[in-house]
Design a protein around this motif. Structure first.
Motif, PDB file in Angstrom:
ATOM      1  N   LEU A   1      33.995  39.420  50.949  1.00  0.00           N
ATOM      2  CA  LEU A   1      33.924  40.430  49.914  1.00  0.00           C
ATOM      3  C   LEU A   1      34.327  39.820  48.579  1.00  0.00           C
ATOM      4  CD1 LEU A   1      35.758  43.383  51.721  1.00  0.00           C
ATOM      5  CD2 LEU A   1      33.322  42.868  51.730  1.00  0.00           C
ATOM      6  N   ARG A   2      33.721  40.320  47.526  1.00  0.00           N
ATOM      7  CA  ARG A   2      34.164  40.018  46.170  1.00  0.00           C
ATOM      8  C   ARG A   2      34.619  41.337  45.575  1.00  0.00           C
ATOM      9  NH1 ARG A   2      30.848  38.631  42.522  1.00  0.00           N
ATOM     10  NH2 ARG A   2      32.025  36.971  41.528  1.00  0.00           N
ATOM     11  N   VAL A   3      35.839  41.377  45.079  1.00  0.00           N
ATOM     12  CA  VAL A   3      36.369  42.629  44.555  1.00  0.00           C
ATOM     13  C   VAL A   3      36.902  42.402  43.152  1.00  0.00           C
ATOM     14  CG1 VAL A   3      37.009  43.361  46.893  1.00  0.00           C
ATOM     15  CG2 VAL A   3      38.746  42.350  45.411  1.00  0.00           C
ATOM     16  N   SER A   4      36.883  43.465  42.362  1.00  0.00           N
ATOM     17  CA  SER A   4      37.469  43.428  41.021  1.00  0.00           C
ATOM     18  C   SER A   4      38.268  44.696  40.787  1.00  0.00           C
ATOM     19  CB  SER A   4      36.385  43.279  39.947  1.00  0.00           C
ATOM     20  OG  SER A   4      35.533  44.409  39.938  1.00  0.00           O
TER      21      SER A   4
ATOM     22  N   VAL B   1      38.500  39.267  51.688  1.00  0.00           N
ATOM     23  CA  VAL B   1      38.195  39.079  50.264  1.00  0.00           C
ATOM     24  C   VAL B   1      38.171  37.592  49.929  1.00  0.00           C
ATOM     25  CG1 VAL B   1      38.975  39.500  47.906  1.00  0.00           C
ATOM     26  CG2 VAL B   1      39.152  41.315  49.624  1.00  0.00           C
ATOM     27  N   GLY B   2      37.016  37.122  49.458  1.00  0.00           N
ATOM     28  CA  GLY B   2      36.890  35.726  49.058  1.00  0.00           C
ATOM     29  C   GLY B   2      37.233  35.505  47.598  1.00  0.00           C
ATOM     30  N   THR B   3      36.961  36.511  46.751  1.00  0.00           N
ATOM     31  CA  THR B   3      37.258  36.416  45.319  1.00  0.00           C
ATOM     32  C   THR B   3      37.839  37.728  44.844  1.00  0.00           C
ATOM     33  OG1 THR B   3      35.392  34.899  44.983  1.00  0.00           O
ATOM     34  CG2 THR B   3      36.325  35.937  43.022  1.00  0.00           C
ATOM     35  N   PHE B   4      38.989  37.653  44.203  1.00  0.00           N
ATOM     36  CA  PHE B   4      39.661  38.822  43.640  1.00  0.00           C
ATOM     37  C   PHE B   4      39.719  38.629  42.125  1.00  0.00           C
ATOM     38  CE2 PHE B   4      43.305  41.100  42.008  1.00  0.00           C
ATOM     39  CZ  PHE B   4      43.304  42.304  42.692  1.00  0.00           C
ATOM     40  N   VAL B   5      39.101  39.544  41.370  1.00  0.00           N
ATOM     41  CA  VAL B   5      39.045  39.451  39.911  1.00  0.00           C
ATOM     42  C   VAL B   5      39.837  40.617  39.321  1.00  0.00           C
ATOM     43  CG1 VAL B   5      37.566  39.181  37.900  1.00  0.00           C
ATOM     44  CG2 VAL B   5      36.727  38.500  40.144  1.00  0.00           C
ATOM     45  N   HIS B   6      40.659  40.324  38.330  1.00  0.00           N
ATOM     46  CA  HIS B   6      41.569  41.347  37.807  1.00  0.00           C
ATOM     47  C   HIS B   6      41.517  41.393  36.284  1.00  0.00           C
ATOM     48  CE1 HIS B   6      44.906  43.915  37.158  1.00  0.00           C
ATOM     49  NE2 HIS B   6      45.837  42.998  37.033  1.00  0.00           N
ATOM     50  N   ALA B   7      41.383  42.594  35.738  1.00  0.00           N
ATOM     51  CA  ALA B   7      41.502  42.829  34.291  1.00  0.00           C
ATOM     52  C   ALA B   7      42.744  43.671  34.061  1.00  0.00           C
ATOM     53  CB  ALA B   7      40.272  43.554  33.760  1.00  0.00           C
ATOM     54  N   THR B   8      43.509  43.341  33.033  1.00  0.00           N
ATOM     55  CA  THR B   8      44.758  44.054  32.805  1.00  0.00           C
ATOM     56  C   THR B   8      45.030  44.219  31.316  1.00  0.00           C
ATOM     57  OG1 THR B   8      47.164  44.006  33.191  1.00  0.00           O
ATOM     58  CG2 THR B   8      46.074  41.900  32.876  1.00  0.00           C
ATOM     59  N   THR B   9      45.723  45.283  30.971  1.00  0.00           N
ATOM     60  CA  THR B   9      46.179  45.505  29.590  1.00  0.00           C
ATOM     61  C   THR B   9      47.696  45.315  29.499  1.00  0.00           C
ATOM     62  OG1 THR B   9      46.374  47.883  30.028  1.00  0.00           O
ATOM     63  CG2 THR B   9      44.315  47.103  29.058  1.00  0.00           C
ATOM     64  N   ARG B  10      48.260  44.639  30.492  1.00  0.00           N
ATOM     65  CA  ARG B  10      49.710  44.441  30.528  1.00  0.00           C
ATOM     66  C   ARG B  10      50.204  43.748  29.260  1.00  0.00           C
ATOM     67  NH1 ARG B  10      53.723  46.752  33.697  1.00  0.00           N
ATOM     68  NH2 ARG B  10      55.412  45.285  34.126  1.00  0.00           N
ATOM     69  N   GLY B  11      49.552  42.638  28.891  1.00  0.00           N
ATOM     70  CA  GLY B  11      49.966  41.912  27.704  1.00  0.00           C
ATOM     71  C   GLY B  11      49.708  42.693  26.433  1.00  0.00           C
TER      72      GLY B  11
ATOM     73  N   LYS C   1      52.344  39.458  46.129  1.00  0.00           N
ATOM     74  CA  LYS C   1      52.080  40.659  46.921  1.00  0.00           C
ATOM     75  C   LYS C   1      50.681  40.641  47.535  1.00  0.00           C
ATOM     76  CE  LYS C   1      55.440  43.572  44.548  1.00  0.00           C
ATOM     77  NZ  LYS C   1      55.691  44.796  43.753  1.00  0.00           N
ATOM     78  N   LEU C   2      49.704  40.084  46.808  1.00  0.00           N
ATOM     79  CA  LEU C   2      48.369  39.986  47.381  1.00  0.00           C
ATOM     80  C   LEU C   2      48.352  39.000  48.548  1.00  0.00           C
ATOM     81  CD1 LEU C   2      46.056  40.029  44.220  1.00  0.00           C
ATOM     82  CD2 LEU C   2      46.321  41.832  45.919  1.00  0.00           C
ATOM     83  N   ARG C   3      49.051  37.874  48.379  1.00  0.00           N
ATOM     84  CA  ARG C   3      49.117  36.909  49.478  1.00  0.00           C
ATOM     85  C   ARG C   3      49.849  37.517  50.673  1.00  0.00           C
ATOM     86  NH1 ARG C   3      44.993  33.984  47.875  1.00  0.00           N
ATOM     87  NH2 ARG C   3      45.384  32.649  46.083  1.00  0.00           N
ATOM     88  N   ALA C   4      50.921  38.266  50.399  1.00  0.00           N
ATOM     89  CA  ALA C   4      51.661  38.898  51.484  1.00  0.00           C
ATOM     90  C   ALA C   4      50.812  39.940  52.200  1.00  0.00           C
ATOM     91  CB  ALA C   4      52.942  39.534  50.945  1.00  0.00           C
ATOM     92  N   ALA C   5      49.890  40.563  51.449  1.00  0.00           N
ATOM     93  CA  ALA C   5      49.015  41.572  52.054  1.00  0.00           C
ATOM     94  C   ALA C   5      47.892  40.944  52.865  1.00  0.00           C
ATOM     95  CB  ALA C   5      48.426  42.468  50.969  1.00  0.00           C
ATOM     96  N   GLY C   6      47.738  39.617  52.765  1.00  0.00           N
ATOM     97  CA  GLY C   6      46.733  38.945  53.572  1.00  0.00           C
ATOM     98  C   GLY C   6      45.618  38.279  52.797  1.00  0.00           C
ATOM     99  N   LEU C   7      45.680  38.270  51.455  1.00  0.00           N
ATOM    100  CA  LEU C   7      44.618  37.655  50.660  1.00  0.00           C
ATOM    101  C   LEU C   7      44.721  36.133  50.721  1.00  0.00           C
ATOM    102  CD1 LEU C   7      42.270  38.074  48.598  1.00  0.00           C
ATOM    103  CD2 LEU C   7      43.980  37.842  46.795  1.00  0.00           C
ATOM    104  N   THR C   8      43.646  35.501  51.126  1.00  0.00           N
ATOM    105  CA  THR C   8      43.584  34.043  51.125  1.00  0.00           C
ATOM    106  C   THR C   8      42.554  33.522  50.127  1.00  0.00           C
ATOM    107  OG1 THR C   8      41.942  34.067  52.922  1.00  0.00           O
ATOM    108  CG2 THR C   8      44.278  33.904  53.547  1.00  0.00           C
TER     109      THR C   8
END
Length: 703
Positions: free
Chosen positions: A7-10, A66-76, A233-240
């Motif tokens: 899966l590819r997720v964003s 999930v093979g690719t996890f893409v993230h957009a954020t407004t944190r900064g 947290k993503l790695r702990a949830a199982g994301l490789t």
């Protein structure tokens, strides 16, 4: 390349909802979950859990695919806007401590003297001068005093500085002094992050370079913590799989690169919608002139795509133009107004209705959310008008309170204006439409573009409420509402490439061109691009490199970006071709040209892209919606009447549907309150031909 089973997720964190788009075998699925402002990572895990449950899997099982996890954020971005970035020191050349204070630009209204002079991003109390001087030629006039820098580090430690920004004069020509200062910081302040201006933004303009360096340094502690927590947290949830972050330039970078230069993610959210909007406009209509609109919970973001090119700017401000802080780095050119679904409607003491810029956000949210909100919002007005189904809002994750929405609209709008609640709600939607139209006209008419000649793409969870009305008001002949439009930015993240931009300052005139120095600079830029391709590793297939110059007529203040036809300047004809391209660009953008004038190239750049997938729209697969056959909703000129309701999943490709009608998907409702005609495209998008106002005949035609 990922296997079909991967899966590819964003994920895109908005002010109200956290959006998740899942791509599997060229199909997209969309999920939403309320944003958790005090712990955004928990909000990400929440929406991943929603997707996992929909697949009948545990979170660990789902994330493990999930093979690719893409993230957009407004944190900064939020940290800079609210002043919650790290305590940062600014180191500059001795004799030049006022770079951040003197700034660039001024008040938007030159006659509004009530606007106070803005404070510098780093206060003078944390600004320090470094002895040493490099000339514009790169010659060292005065060696840098490293003993003074070491003594300064002792002061910085006593002041409990959390980050350091270093911007010395002419470091873009000779970086020796900045590198030396960086080495001292490494030794004397271990663990304190710092940014060097020549590596981050080798720009000629001192304020832009200083501002970007200060912002970047101030974000490093915050974003390192955030990215660290996200990764852990993503790695702990199982994301490789691979974790990527969206940049302001409309591309993605590895999460480690984002932590090293967090300013790249500053405007990451709004930058993705144009990528998806362009893809769907091309796929559904073959259009290259596109207005991409993304209506979220807080803002309405618009971008003009011309000839298939997404515009960028180096004049992106955090906060108000002139009084905010200039990033100085390339960013997708997006115009934003406070006209989202959560924007608050209010009446001023003079009896004028306003929409935004205040927003109810996700907490407490609009009054109809039942979470303690009491202020009337655009979403409340849409519910009063019957445009939303209170029982299946956001895929059934939230039940709306119609009575609370009615009470809020009555108290905040209907009462002060002396209207009945339905008329007041219509006024709210009408004014929201007008604000959206003004935002679009600002980016089109000011460039000499007639918006009626472009395709409008309506995205965002709130887009369907106004998209048809906006298109009709602009005179657009075609409107595209992608099936995944409720998460257009997240969908765009999956269509983006790994990108990087490199620059070098090297002024030269076409009449006194120095091909050896220019070619050496271009070769260095190409090497940087090759290193980037080697660095990104898996997925680095078919990379492309675009060389460009930032040029101007002599004595001009601003430069224009001009793509280069060649990799190296080998003859005088190459120089003449470059000058001709600049003249043509100048005429197209500014309306005038001076072919007899020489051209001054101020800097040279390279943009490298590594495709991660085909840049094409993919079909969205949304869940079925159980909708009533009709619903009582507002139609202008007729009031509240029973009109047909169609589930998007029930519409077949090519089937014409004429309004008035409400077309519902799990995450948005497309309001067609007039005789506009809709059809379903193969991608799953709704393509709408807005009903145009009947033109009154002229006296000549009557005669």
């Amino acid at each position: 390349m990922a296997s079909e089973r991967e899966l590819r997720v964003s994920v895109d964190i908005g002010g109200t909802f956290t959006d998740l788009v899942v791509e599997e075998a060229d199909r997209l699925r969309l999920y939403k979950s309320p944003t958790v402002p005090d712990d955004p990572v928990r909000g990400i895990l929440d929406v991943l859990s929603v997707a996992a449950a929909a697949d009948g899997q545990s979170l660990t099982q789902f994330v493990g695919r999930v093979g690719t996890f893409v993230h957009a954020t407004t944190r900064g971005l939020n940290a800079v806007l609210t002043g919650n970035a790290a305590r940062t020191a600014f180191l500059t050349t001795r004799g030049h401590p006022d770079v951040l204070l003197l700034r660039e630009g001024g008040r938007r209204d030159p006659f509004d003297f009530t606007v106070p002079f803005p404070e510098p991003y780093v206060p003078r109390s944390l600004t320090f001068e470094v002895p040493g001087r490099v000339l514009s030629t790169g010659e060292i006039l005065e060696p840098v005093d490293l003993d003074a820098v070491r003594a300064l580090c002792t002061r910085l430690a006593a002041l409990e500085v959390e980050a350091v920004a270093v911007c010395l004069l002419w470091s873009t020509v000779n970086a020796a002094h900045e590198l030396a200062v960086g080495a001292v910081l490494d030794a004397a302040l271990p663990g304190v992050p710092y940014s060097l201006s020549h590596t981050l933004n080798p720009s000629l303009r001192e304020y832009r370079r200083a501002s970007s360096t200060a912002i970047d340094a101030s974000l490093k502690p915050l974003m390192a913590t955030y990215i660290g927590a996200l990764t852990t947290k993503l790695r702990a949830a199982g994301l490789t799989g691979r974790i990527l972050m969206v940049t302001s330039m409309g591309g993605v970078v590895d999460v480690a690169d984002a932590a090293a230069a967090p300013i790249l993610t500053l405007n990451s959210g709004p930058s993705m919608a144009p990528v998806a909007g362009r893809a769907y406009a091309r796929s559904d209509l073959g259009a290259d002139d596109v207005i991409v609109a993304d209506a979220g919970g807080t803002t309405y973001d618009v971008t003009l795509v011309r000839r298939g090119e997404i515009p960028s700017t180096r004049s992106a401000w955090v906060g108000d133009e002139g009084t905010g802080h200039l990033t100085g780095l390339p960013s997708i050119d997006v115009k934003s107004v406070g006209a989202g679904g959560g924007s608050i409607a209010w009446v001023d003491p003079g009896g004028l209705l306003h929409i935004g810029p205040q927003s109810a956000g996700s907490v407490p949210g609009p009054a109809c959310y039942g979470r303690g909100g009491r202020r009337a919002t655009v979403t409340d007005a849409a519910l009063v008008l019957g445009y939303l189904d209170p029982d299946v809002f956001s895929g059934g994750a939230l039940r709306l309170d119609t009575d609370a929405a009615l009470a809020a609209v009555t108290a905040d709008v209907a009462g002060p204006l002396g209207l009945d609640p339905v008329a007041a709600a219509h006024a709210v939607l009408d004014l929201t439409t007008e604000q959206m139209v003004r935002a679009i006209e600002e980016i089109t008419l000011q460039q000499g573009i007639d918006p009626a000649g472009a395709v409008l793409v309506g995205g965002g969870g709130a887009a369907g409420l106004n998209a048809v009305a906006v298109a009709k008001r602009l005179g657009c002949e075609q409107l595209v509402v992608p099936a995944v439009g409720a998460a257009l930015a997240a969908a765009g993240a999956l269509m983006s490439d790994l990108t990087a931009v490199y620059n070098v300052t090297l002024p030269t005139l076409t009449t006194a061109f120095d091909p050896d120095r220019v070619n050496a600079a271009l070769a260095g830029l190409r090497r940087q691009c090759q290193e980037f391709v080697a660095h990104v590793g898996p997925g680095a297939s078919e990379p492309s490199v675009t060389l460009f110059a930032e040029a101007r007529y002599p004595q001009q203040i601003w430069e224009l970006e001009v793509p280069l036809r060649v990799r190296s300047f080998l003859s005088s004809q190459d120089v003449l071709d470059f000058a001709a391209d600049f003249h043509a660009t100048h005429e197209e953008i500014l309306g005038v040209t001076d072919p007899g004038s020489p051209v001054e190239a101020v800097s040279w750049g390279a943009r490298v892209t590594v495709p991660l997938r085909r840049d094409t729209a993919v079909r969205a697969r949304l869940g079925d919606s159980a909708v009533p056959a009709t619903r009582r909703a507002y139609v202008p000129g007729r009031g509240l009447v029973e009109i047909p309701v169609r589930a998007l999943s029930s519409v077949t490709a090519g089937e014409p549907i004429q309004g008035p009608v409400l077309i519902e998907s799990p995450f948005t409702t497309v309001v067609v309150a007039d005789p506009s005609v809709c059809e379903l495209a193969p991608s799953g998008s709704l393509v709408i031909r807005p009903a145009q106002e009947r033109r009154q005949p002229t006296l000549t035609e009557v005669a």
